[in-house]
Design an enzyme around this catalytic site. Structure first.
Site, PDB file in Angstrom:
ATOM      1  N   HIS A 202       6.575   3.210 -24.948  1.00 40.77           N
ATOM      2  CA  HIS A 202       5.639   3.170 -26.080  1.00 40.77           C
ATOM      3  C   HIS A 202       4.554   2.108 -25.965  1.00 40.77           C
ATOM      4  CE1 HIS A 202       8.201  -0.212 -27.105  1.00 40.77           C
ATOM      5  NE2 HIS A 202       7.287  -0.600 -27.964  1.00 40.77           N
TER       6      HIS A 202
HETATM    7  N1  UDP Z   1      15.359   1.947 -30.688  1.00 35.23           N
HETATM    8  C1  UDP Z   1      15.995   2.808 -31.557  1.00 35.23           C
HETATM    9  N2  UDP Z   1      15.678   4.134 -31.491  1.00 35.23           N
HETATM   10  C2  UDP Z   1      14.780   4.643 -30.606  1.00 35.23           C
HETATM   11  C3  UDP Z   1      14.140   3.747 -29.701  1.00 35.23           C
HETATM   12  C4  UDP Z   1      14.449   2.392 -29.784  1.00 35.23           C
HETATM   13  O1  UDP Z   1      16.836   2.394 -32.370  1.00 35.23           O
HETATM   14  O2  UDP Z   1      14.538   5.846 -30.610  1.00 35.23           O
HETATM   15  C5  UDP Z   1      15.683   0.523 -30.775  1.00 35.23           C
HETATM   16  C6  UDP Z   1      16.152  -0.081 -29.472  1.00 35.23           C
HETATM   17  O3  UDP Z   1      17.531   0.146 -29.309  1.00 35.23           O
HETATM   18  C7  UDP Z   1      15.799  -1.544 -29.656  1.00 35.23           C
HETATM   19  C8  UDP Z   1      14.539  -1.477 -30.468  1.00 35.23           C
HETATM   20  O4  UDP Z   1      14.509  -0.183 -31.082  1.00 35.23           O
HETATM   21  O5  UDP Z   1      16.786  -2.218 -30.388  1.00 35.23           O
HETATM   22  C9  UDP Z   1      13.379  -1.663 -29.537  1.00 35.23           C
HETATM   23  O6  UDP Z   1      12.260  -1.345 -30.168  1.00 35.23           O
HETATM   24  P1  UDP Z   1      10.914  -0.967 -29.408  1.00 35.23           P
HETATM   25  O7  UDP Z   1      11.227  -0.463 -28.055  1.00 35.23           O
HETATM   26  O8  UDP Z   1      10.155  -0.111 -30.345  1.00 35.23           O
HETATM   27  O9  UDP Z   1      10.157  -2.371 -29.350  1.00 35.23           O
HETATM   28  P2  UDP Z   1      10.185  -3.584 -28.325  1.00 35.23           P
HETATM   29  O10 UDP Z   1      11.606  -4.014 -28.150  1.00 35.23           O
HETATM   30  O11 UDP Z   1       9.542  -3.133 -27.069  1.00 35.23           O
HETATM   31  O12 UDP Z   1       9.386  -4.637 -29.010  1.00 35.23           O
END
Ligand code: UDP
Length: 359
Positions: A202
């Site tokens: 994403h």
């Molecule tokens: N996550 C979730 N469902 C999804 C995709 C991600 O619950 O369909 C959770 C994932 O397990 C993690 C968090 O969302 O705990 C990560 O979020 P994201 O990847 O959006 O953001 P980043 O960590 O890159 O800031």
């Protein structure tokens, strides 16, 4: 002690679940949650509040779908007026989103102490909006909770040791969340292949450049056909960008699904063979659930995962992704190494916040 927590994006709900549960148990603290609305729909927001028992936000700002400047500016104005009427003792922000920066800036400008959880992380890539948000938020925070020793070092290199701020090596609240919710994992209610790798994607630098996005998806298609079926909970931004590329979902070998809740994500992590991602959180969760991870970026903030052989940086070129996956499969890292604390980050953070007030 009155605390205002500003959250707005998926990973912040997961982190806040850990801390809010502890505040609820503590009769000396009152937490008021402000949801900026950066992520707002059922499977990017509501599901987390329900299944993780996060207290309902007292304020919903409904700021989303805007350019960075307009989004941050609107949040800033709305948060400021809440802070002026609520007069909290501190403002708590998490991570590196526009909601993080807006919350920190609104508070600091009116002299309310700022607490930053997940401080000190750096990708050293100033093209990433997240890198700008985290550097600026750290700079105006009064307590910086670092999840790793590397994060503390980053702050020291930037001269933080000479500033009158408190730096605490707390460990990672996401490790606490993974331990706490692990037993509650839920199988998603969709048909899934028997063995699969798990992918999420994403980041703007991957989704917003059509060449990069096509390269990544060519590699994922190849892996899904020839290696291991790829299961992919699809982020709304990535879906929009794939549609713009006229990507053929019906002919794809990838098993797409809507974004899942955290409990379903834990089930997918426990049951996959390995993880492919550009998410910060998922790189660590792969390790929490003892899965190797191929990261679809050129750098990571979580460098300790790479040095210990849990995480392999593949970049975004088609061939490099395939060769990195082959290389990753040959390795058997030792998952008994403890990198993110022992699941007590939340307790350390709440204790330090309460002590800070007394100074
Ligand atoms: N996550 C979730 N469902 C999804 C995709 C991600 O619950 O369909 C959770 C994932 O397990 C993690 C968090 O969302 O705990 C990560 O979020 P994201 O990847 O959006 O953001 P980043 O960590 O890159 O800031």
């Amino acid at each position: 002690m009155k605390i205002i927590t500003v959250i707005g994006a998926r990973p912040q709900f997961i982190k806040a679940a850990v801390i809010s549960r502890l505040f609820l148990k503590d009769k000396d603290t009152q937490e008021i949650i402000v949801h900026t609305g950066q992520h707002y729909d059922e499977n990017m927001s509501h599901v987390f509040f329900e299944e993780m028992d996060i207290p309902k936000p007292s304020y919903n700002l409904d700021v989303n779908g805007l350019t960075h400047g307009v989004m941050t500016g609107q949040m800033l104005a709305k948060i400021e007026s809440i802070l002026m009427s609520e007069k909290p003792d501190i403002v708590l922000v998490y991570g590196d989103t526009n909601s993080t920066l807006a919350g920190a800036l609104a508070a600091k400008k009116i002299h309310i102490p700022v607490v930053h959880i997940e401080a000190g992380l750096r990708s050293f890539n100033m093209q990433m909006p997240e890198e700008i948000n985290r550097i600026l938020t750290d700079r105006i925070s009064d307590i910086l909770f670092c999840p790793t020793e590397e994060a503390v070092l980053n702050l020291e290199k930037e001269g933080y040791s000479n500033r009158s701020v408190k730096i605490v090596l707390s460990g990672d609240v996401m490790q606490d969340a993974a331990i706490f919710y692990s037993q509650k994992a839920q199988k998603p209610n969709v048909e899934l292949p028997n063995t699969f790798s798990l992918c999420t994607l994403h980041r703007a630098e991957n989704t917003d450049d059509p060449t990069i996005l096509s390269n990544i998806f060519r590699a994922l298609e190849d892996l899904s056909k020839n290696d291991n079926p790829v299961v992919f909970p699809l982020h709304p931004r990535t879906k929009v960008k794939l549609k713009e590329l006229n990507y053929s979902f019906s002919n794809s070998s990838i098993h797409f699904m809507d974004p899942v809740g955290y409990l379903e994500m834990i089930w997918l992590l426990k049951n996959c063979t390995y993880v492919l991602t550009d998410s910060g959180g998922l790189q660590k969760e792969a390790y929490f659930f003892r899965k190797k991870c191929v990261t679809l970026r050129n750098e990571t903030e979580w460098v300790e995962l790479v040095t210990h052989g849990f995480n392999y940086l593949a970049g975004t070129e088609h061939n490099k992704i395939l060769t990195t996956c082959s290389l990753m499969k040959e390795k058997e890292p030792d998952f008994s190494v403890n990198l993110y604390g022992n699941g007590k980050a939340g307790e350390i953070i709440v204790k330090a916040i309460k002590l800070f007030k007394k100074i």
